[in-house]
Design a protein around this motif. Structure first.
Motif, PDB file in Angstrom:
ATOM      1  N   GLY A  15      43.491  35.480  38.871  1.00 21.95           N
ATOM      2  CA  GLY A  15      43.929  35.603  37.488  1.00 21.95           C
ATOM      3  C   GLY A  15      44.378  34.315  36.845  1.00 21.95           C
ATOM      4  O   GLY A  15      44.675  34.295  35.644  1.00 21.95           O
ATOM      5  N   ILE A  16      44.431  33.215  37.607  1.00 19.80           N
ATOM      6  CA  ILE A  16      44.943  31.942  37.094  1.00 19.80           C
ATOM      7  C   ILE A  16      43.814  30.909  37.016  1.00 19.80           C
ATOM      8  O   ILE A  16      43.022  30.773  37.942  1.00 19.80           O
ATOM      9  CB  ILE A  16      46.070  31.400  37.999  1.00 19.80           C
ATOM     10  CG1 ILE A  16      47.328  32.243  37.842  1.00 19.80           C
ATOM     11  CG2 ILE A  16      46.362  29.942  37.692  1.00 19.80           C
ATOM     12  CD1 ILE A  16      47.978  32.125  36.479  1.00 19.80           C
ATOM     13  N   THR A  17      43.761  30.177  35.901  1.00 23.44           N
ATOM     14  CA  THR A  17      42.771  29.115  35.711  1.00 23.44           C
ATOM     15  C   THR A  17      43.477  27.868  35.198  1.00 23.44           C
ATOM     16  O   THR A  17      44.389  27.958  34.372  1.00 23.44           O
ATOM     17  CB  THR A  17      41.691  29.544  34.697  1.00 23.44           C
ATOM     18  OG1 THR A  17      41.073  30.751  35.153  1.00 23.44           O
ATOM     19  CG2 THR A  17      40.629  28.463  34.543  1.00 23.44           C
ATOM     20  N   ILE A  18      43.077  26.713  35.693  1.00 25.79           N
ATOM     21  CA  ILE A  18      43.627  25.447  35.200  1.00 25.79           C
ATOM     22  C   ILE A  18      42.899  25.047  33.923  1.00 25.79           C
ATOM     23  O   ILE A  18      41.666  25.106  33.852  1.00 25.79           O
ATOM     24  CB  ILE A  18      43.492  24.349  36.267  1.00 25.79           C
ATOM     25  CG1 ILE A  18      44.560  24.550  37.360  1.00 25.79           C
ATOM     26  CG2 ILE A  18      43.631  22.960  35.654  1.00 25.79           C
ATOM     27  CD1 ILE A  18      44.542  23.488  38.445  1.00 25.79           C
TER      28      ILE A  18
ATOM     29  N   GLN B 155      36.993  36.507  38.049  1.00 27.51           N
ATOM     30  CA  GLN B 155      36.973  36.052  39.444  1.00 27.51           C
ATOM     31  C   GLN B 155      36.634  37.230  40.353  1.00 27.51           C
ATOM     32  O   GLN B 155      36.709  38.386  39.937  1.00 27.51           O
ATOM     33  CB  GLN B 155      38.355  35.501  39.848  1.00 27.51           C
ATOM     34  CG  GLN B 155      38.862  34.358  39.028  1.00 27.51           C
ATOM     35  CD  GLN B 155      40.346  34.111  39.253  1.00 27.51           C
ATOM     36  OE1 GLN B 155      41.102  35.023  39.567  1.00 27.51           O
ATOM     37  NE2 GLN B 155      40.765  32.874  39.089  1.00 27.51           N
ATOM     38  N   MET B 156      36.278  36.922  41.603  1.00 31.32           N
ATOM     39  CA  MET B 156      36.118  37.938  42.641  1.00 31.32           C
ATOM     40  C   MET B 156      36.892  37.513  43.878  1.00 31.32           C
ATOM     41  O   MET B 156      37.051  36.314  44.140  1.00 31.32           O
ATOM     42  CB  MET B 156      34.643  38.146  42.995  1.00 31.32           C
ATOM     43  CG  MET B 156      33.817  38.789  41.902  1.00 31.32           C
ATOM     44  SD  MET B 156      32.117  39.152  42.464  1.00 31.32           S
ATOM     45  CE  MET B 156      31.394  39.796  40.948  1.00 31.32           C
ATOM     46  N   ALA B 157      37.383  38.491  44.605  1.00 34.46           N
ATOM     47  CA  ALA B 157      38.133  38.237  45.838  1.00 34.46           C
ATOM     48  C   ALA B 157      37.181  38.321  47.026  1.00 34.46           C
ATOM     49  O   ALA B 157      36.485  39.324  47.201  1.00 34.46           O
ATOM     50  CB  ALA B 157      39.262  39.247  45.991  1.00 34.46           C
TER      51      ALA B 157
ATOM     52  N   VAL C  53      32.702  40.681  48.978  1.00 29.43           N
ATOM     53  CA  VAL C  53      33.889  40.704  48.129  1.00 29.43           C
ATOM     54  C   VAL C  53      34.647  42.014  48.296  1.00 29.43           C
ATOM     55  O   VAL C  53      34.076  43.049  48.660  1.00 29.43           O
ATOM     56  CB  VAL C  53      33.525  40.473  46.647  1.00 29.43           C
ATOM     57  CG1 VAL C  53      32.984  39.068  46.447  1.00 29.43           C
ATOM     58  CG2 VAL C  53      32.531  41.505  46.150  1.00 29.43           C
ATOM     59  N   ILE C  54      35.959  41.928  48.024  1.00 28.34           N
ATOM     60  CA  ILE C  54      36.832  43.100  48.160  1.00 28.34           C
ATOM     61  C   ILE C  54      37.554  43.424  46.860  1.00 28.34           C
ATOM     62  O   ILE C  54      38.428  44.292  46.826  1.00 28.34           O
ATOM     63  CB  ILE C  54      37.876  42.870  49.272  1.00 28.34           C
ATOM     64  CG1 ILE C  54      38.707  41.601  48.991  1.00 28.34           C
ATOM     65  CG2 ILE C  54      37.198  42.779  50.636  1.00 28.34           C
ATOM     66  CD1 ILE C  54      39.826  41.370  49.984  1.00 28.34           C
ATOM     67  N   GLY C  55      37.169  42.755  45.778  1.00 32.35           N
ATOM     68  CA  GLY C  55      37.810  43.047  44.507  1.00 32.35           C
ATOM     69  C   GLY C  55      37.436  42.023  43.455  1.00 32.35           C
ATOM     70  O   GLY C  55      36.625  41.124  43.689  1.00 32.35           O
ATOM     71  N   ALA C  56      38.046  42.172  42.279  1.00 36.07           N
ATOM     72  CA  ALA C  56      37.749  41.270  41.168  1.00 36.07           C
ATOM     73  C   ALA C  56      38.897  41.272  40.169  1.00 36.07           C
ATOM     74  O   ALA C  56      39.743  42.175  40.164  1.00 36.07           O
ATOM     75  CB  ALA C  56      36.451  41.688  40.476  1.00 36.07           C
ATOM     76  N   VAL C  57      38.911  40.241  39.338  1.00 32.25           N
ATOM     77  CA  VAL C  57      39.796  40.186  38.174  1.00 32.25           C
ATOM     78  C   VAL C  57      38.901  40.235  36.943  1.00 32.25           C
ATOM     79  O   VAL C  57      37.986  39.415  36.804  1.00 32.25           O
ATOM     80  CB  VAL C  57      40.647  38.901  38.161  1.00 32.25           C
ATOM     81  CG1 VAL C  57      41.515  38.859  36.903  1.00 32.25           C
ATOM     82  CG2 VAL C  57      41.524  38.823  39.402  1.00 32.25           C
ATOM     83  N   VAL C  58      39.142  41.214  36.075  1.00 33.53           N
ATOM     84  CA  VAL C  58      38.290  41.417  34.901  1.00 33.53           C
ATOM     85  C   VAL C  58      39.149  41.486  33.642  1.00 33.53           C
ATOM     86  O   VAL C  58      40.366  41.684  33.709  1.00 33.53           O
ATOM     87  CB  VAL C  58      37.461  42.712  35.037  1.00 33.53           C
ATOM     88  CG1 VAL C  58      36.557  42.654  36.255  1.00 33.53           C
ATOM     89  CG2 VAL C  58      38.366  43.944  35.109  1.00 33.53           C
ATOM     90  N   THR C  59      38.494  41.355  32.501  1.00 33.76           N
ATOM     91  CA  THR C  59      39.202  41.473  31.232  1.00 33.76           C
ATOM     92  C   THR C  59      38.293  42.124  30.203  1.00 33.76           C
ATOM     93  O   THR C  59      37.067  42.015  30.282  1.00 33.76           O
ATOM     94  CB  THR C  59      39.686  40.094  30.726  1.00 33.76           C
ATOM     95  OG1 THR C  59      40.543  40.268  29.603  1.00 33.76           O
ATOM     96  CG2 THR C  59      38.528  39.198  30.326  1.00 33.76           C
TER      97      THR C  59
END
Length: 344
Positions: free
Chosen positions: A83-86, A214-216, A308-314
């Protein structure tokens, strides 16, 4: 006659006035001379220090070490923190190199909620001369306990167990969003009940109006080597490697381009290729905490491929609600809500 007796018998009043004046002048001249010498010495030391620091700074910038440090910092933070991006614009505005050759840079970080880049704090990355790279994430949270942790549930089949029941962590996502009007977007973290390829997860999520941040990635944790993990009932949670959108670097390690999402097939394929390259580059060029684990991760991924075991979506809140009805998804967590800003 002893020296002490001479001094005790000496009477300053008996000394001629002119001699006493000359003696005092001599004392003050000596004091001024010593003081001036001390000041000149201090100024010389200051000049040497300034020249030394300037030389270090010029050499540091000309050597390309800052670009390599930025690459390492960005890769470490983004492949470890869901969930974090630079923020890439104006990267390392506060980069410093100390007289003791400690490298330190501060980067702004954000969460992608809809099309908003929501400020999430700062990441400070530091490396001492003979030390390892370490970073500290000073994260700004809207809520003290928002439940959006770095952990993902491991799909049971990857641990040799039976499939997990559909379950929630804390409040139901549908309950959380029930009273939210249509004009909002949200960030959500989801787990998958069975390990799958990134492309399969992309296809599953493509049914919905959303973007994949992202994906985990499962890379052998627990089964192939020991890492810290937690358990809650039937669920086993780890802090996995994060598959982020691809970043391109030139020969001097300067960032030349980057993608924002993993939503289309091409961007996802580029990200998978980049993940392996990132691990190879990190383990070859970096001294950082977790390097030994990354070497084992790289071995596992080269042998078994990326699962993969998950993701962050919006996306819009109404689309986020639909994810809870998806049979292959579970352990959904809300990461943030913002007013409407969606152009997909």
């Amino acid at each position: 006659m002893k020296k002490d007796e001479v001094l005790s018998d000496w009477d300053e009043s008996q000394t001629p006035l002119e001699d006493r004046k000359q003696a005092k002048k001599l004392v003050w001249r000596t004091r001024f001379s010593i003081g001036f010498t001390v000041i000149r010495t201090l100024l010389l030391l200051l000049l040497v220090y300034v020249l030394y620091v300037s030389t270090i700074d010029i050499f540091y910038n000309m050597s390309g070490k800052q670009a390599a440090f930025d690459r390492m910092a960005t890769t470490l933070v983004e492949t470890r923190t869901p969930g974090i991006t630079i923020e890439k614009q104006g990267m390392s505005r506060e980069a410093t190199i100390t007289p003791f050759l400690t490298q330190q840079s501060t980067y702004s970080v954000y969460r992608q909620v809809g099309d908003w880049k929501v400020s999430a704090g700062e990441a400070t990355v530091k490396k001492r001369l003979f030390g390892k790279v370490q970073y500290h994430l000073d994260e700004q949270k809207k809520y003290l306990d928002d439940g959006f942790t770095n952990n993902f549930p491991v799909a049971p089949d990857l641990l040799g167990k039976t499939s997990a029941e559909k379950g929630q962590s804390g409040f139901s996502l549908t309950e959380q969003l029930a009273n939210v009007e249509d004009g909002f977007v949200a960030q959500v973290k989801v787990g998958v009940k069975k390990g799958m390829t990134p492309e399969k997860l992309r296809q599953l999520l493509s049914r919905y109006d959303l973007e994949i941040n992202q994906m985990a990635v499962y890379s052998g944790e627990i089964t192939n080597y020991e890492v810290s993990y937690s358990q809650a009932g039937q669920f086993t949670f780890i802090s996995p490697l994060i598959l982020r959108p691809a970043h391109e670097y030139d020969e001097e390690n300067k960032l030349s381009s980057w993608r924002l999402f993993l939503t289309n097939k091409q961007s996802l394929a580029e990200a998978e290729k980049q993940l392996i390259q990132d691990l190879e580059w990190l383990t070859e060029h970096g001294r950082y905490y977790g390097r030994e684990i990354d070497q084992k991760r790289l071995e596992y991924l080269n042998e078994h491929g990326i699962q993969v075991i998950g993701a962050v979506v919006t996306g819009p809140v109404r689309e986020m609600e639909k994810l809870e009805q998806e049979e292959q998804l579970y352990q959904l967590q809300l990461g943030g809500i913002e007013v409407w800003n969606w152009n997909k």
